[in-house]
Write an enzyme that holds these catalytic residues in place. Structure first.
Site, mmCIF file in Angstrom:
data_model
loop_
_atom_site.group_PDB
_atom_site.id
_atom_site.type_symbol
_atom_site.label_atom_id
_atom_site.label_comp_id
_atom_site.label_asym_id
_atom_site.label_seq_id
_atom_site.Cartn_x
_atom_site.Cartn_y
_atom_site.Cartn_z
ATOM 1 N N GLY A 324 57.232 22.647 46.214
ATOM 2 C CA GLY A 324 56.117 22.875 45.305
ATOM 3 C C GLY A 324 55.619 24.309 45.375
ATOM 4 O O GLY A 324 55.268 24.910 44.354
ATOM 5 N N TRP A 327 58.103 26.438 43.572
ATOM 6 C CA TRP A 327 57.954 26.277 42.118
ATOM 7 C C TRP A 327 56.939 27.281 41.570
ATOM 8 O O TRP A 327 57.094 27.797 40.468
ATOM 9 C CB TRP A 327 57.501 24.855 41.796
ATOM 10 N N HIS A 328 55.906 27.589 42.350
ATOM 11 C CA HIS A 328 54.870 28.499 41.882
ATOM 12 C C HIS A 328 55.376 29.938 41.777
ATOM 13 O O HIS A 328 54.866 30.701 40.940
ATOM 14 C CB HIS A 328 53.661 28.453 42.819
ATOM 15 N N GLY A 329 56.304 30.315 42.603
ATOM 16 C CA GLY A 329 56.787 31.686 42.524
ATOM 17 C C GLY A 329 57.916 31.953 43.494
ATOM 18 O O GLY A 329 58.013 31.319 44.544
ATOM 19 N N TYR A 505 48.148 31.474 36.115
ATOM 20 C CA TYR A 505 49.339 30.646 35.955
ATOM 21 C C TYR A 505 50.136 31.004 34.705
ATOM 22 O O TYR A 505 51.053 30.276 34.321
ATOM 23 C CB TYR A 505 48.938 29.162 35.890
#
Length: 508
Positions: A324, A327-329, A505
């Site tokens: 997770g 997934w953000h970066g 985001y």
């Protein structure tokens, strides 16, 4: 194109909504949906037109794969696995190429002493969101959980502009059945007013609050790697960023919900007062709710969930949060952030298990992987202790989320411990001018109190019981008075649109 830009508010939204409502008066329900699809593609292409073919190719591939998987799901067990594996692999390769290839090659090159000469590429907007959205569709189709969606409806499901760039990650079962419903196409004064109210609240959060907080947080994080910050400076920056991120992302989510209502579509809420959480498990029930649900349903449970003993359960929790974070970066700071939350969840679950064995808790634990129950003791003191400890842990983790490097993150945390001193000098508040000198701290403390105590947007605007019980804000109603208040807030916010700032985001 950003929701908080003049071109969106003054041109794109009025034209798109006006034409949509005119077409909705015609007997053919396909016309307004076709217009909304074309407008959404135009919205997506405003930033980089070259990425529109990529989005359409992803839509065409996943729609065809989903239709085939839905047909195969009625065949003998196991017949969908090869195609499902292919579909998921293609989606992961797409996001992997654009988002992670440079990161991986840089790290491989650093280990091998090789410079591959590859520089960062332009990341297609919303690729993390529409990729996860379509992976969920493929998995459901393989399990017989999807309907026979037409290509036009499916394209709108993926490209619907209020949720395309930064979520929420909408499930096809929640969104697709709403398209074309006669009651959704009909104009509703109440729905229109509510949509404008949500949009105004979200715009206020972004422009008036989040962007102001960014002016406090950015210099602190920028200086952390090169200057010995005091604890007061470091904590001011860390708390400012915690609040900036909250109001920035929750503001976007409120605006997305409001825009959906303007078009007769209900999008899911993505926030439920996350800084009022009493433990980390509760936090992930409240923060970025649709991502939490995706990670639980399509990753944690697929890894085995809690079905193979405690050790495997804790490993699954940790892997889920690390992925997770990734997934953000594409960066070690995001991996560290996810790993830290994985450790938090393991400790939280272990503490609950210990309390249960010791008989310190009444009743049973709620099942549900990442979304199990609340912390604890039901006393007011216990609730506030849990809330404060959770916010402290979350704020420490946000340091990794915000920092541009691990060195910068550790420098911030080092300063937050007081190792460089607590303040630059004695604190004296002998006059109004002295008090004004601490306006940053006063604003941060005030907004933190709002996050900790006040009802959230949906509770206030929808008149939920929580807003009435807390009584901290007057109830929003469909009256001329509240319409005037909303209009004044909207006009004031427009005066602050001197520059357009991206959502945090926006490019994940």
């Amino acid at each position: 194109m950003l929701f908080n830009s003049w071109v969106f508010i003054g041109a794109f939204l009025p034209v798109t909504l006006g034409v949509y409502r005119l077409l909705a008066l015609r007997p053919d329900p396909r016309l307004p949906l076709l217009w909304l699809t074309l407008a959404s593609l135009f919205f997506y292409g405003w930033w980089n037109p070259s990425h529109v073919p990529l989005l359409l190719a992803s839509v065409l591939f996943n729609h065809a794969a989903g239709a085939k998987l839905a047909a195969l799901s009625r065949a003998p067990a196991g017949s969908t696995r090869p195609l499902l594996a292919l579909g998921v692999t293609v989606n992961l390769l797409l996001i992997g190429y654009f988002k992670y290839s440079v990161f991986m090659l840089d790290n491989v090159g650093a280990l091998a002493g090789i410079d591959f000469g590859i520089r960062a590429m332009v990341l297609p907007l919303g690729i993390s969101f529409f990729t996860f959205q379509q992976i969920a569709y493929l998995v459901d189709a393989a399990e017989g959980g999807s309907a026979d969606y037409g290509l036009a409806d499916y394209c709108l499901f993926v490209a619907f502009f209020p949720q395309l760039i930064a979520g929420p990650i909408v499930h096809h079962k929640d969104l697709m059945p709403q398209f074309g419903r006669p009651e959704n196409l009909r104009f509703s004064h109440e729905g229109f007013a509510l949509g404008l109210a949500f949009f105004t609240v979200g715009l206020w959060k972004k422009v008036v609050l989040a962007d102001q907080l960014a002016t406090y947080a950015a210099p602190v994080f920028g200086a952390a790697a090169t200057h010995a910050l005091t604890a007061a400076e470091a904590w001011t920056g860390a708390l400012a960023y915690s609040l900036q991120l909250y109001f920035d992302f929750s503001g976007y989510s409120d605006m997305a919900v409001g825009l959906g209502l303007l078009f007769g579509v209900r999008l899911p809420f993505n926030f439920n007062s996350p800084y009022q959480a009493t433990d980390i498990i509760d936090f992930w029930r409240r923060w970025h709710i649709t991502l939490s649900e995706f990670l639980r349903d399509y990753l944690y449970i697929r890894l085995g969930g809690n079905r193979h003993g405690k050790a495997r359960r804790y490993l699954n929790l940790f892997l889920t949060m690390v992925l997770g974070g990734l997934w953000h970066g594409a960066g070690w700071t995001f991996i560290a952030w996810g790993a830290l939350h994985g450790v938090y969840l393991i400790v939280n679950h272990g503490w609950r298990a210990l309390r249960s064995r010791m008989g310190l808790r009444k009743g049973g634990l709620r099942k549900g992987g990442l979304r199990e129950g609340g912390l604890g003791s039901g006393t007011r003191g216990g609730i506030w202790f849990g809330r404060g400890l959770t916010f402290l842990c979350v704020t420490v983790a946000w340091v990794f989320f915000r920092a541009t490097s691990l060195d910068g993150a550790f420098a911030m945390l080092h300063a937050m411990t007081g190792a460089n001193g607590w303040t630059a000098g004695p604190v004296e508040l002998g006059s109004v001018a002295d008090l004004f000198a601490y306006r940053h701290e006063i604003l941060i403390a005030s907004l933190l109190a709002v996050c900790m105590l006040a009802p959230n947007s949906q509770a206030w605007l929808l008149g939920a019981a929580g807003a009435e019980r807390k009584g901290l804000l007057p109830r929003w109603r469909f009256t001329p008075l509240w319409a005037g208040v909303a209009a004044c807030c909207f006009l004031f916010t427009l005066t602050r649109l001197t520059s357009v700032s991206e959502f945090i985001y926006f490019n994940f």
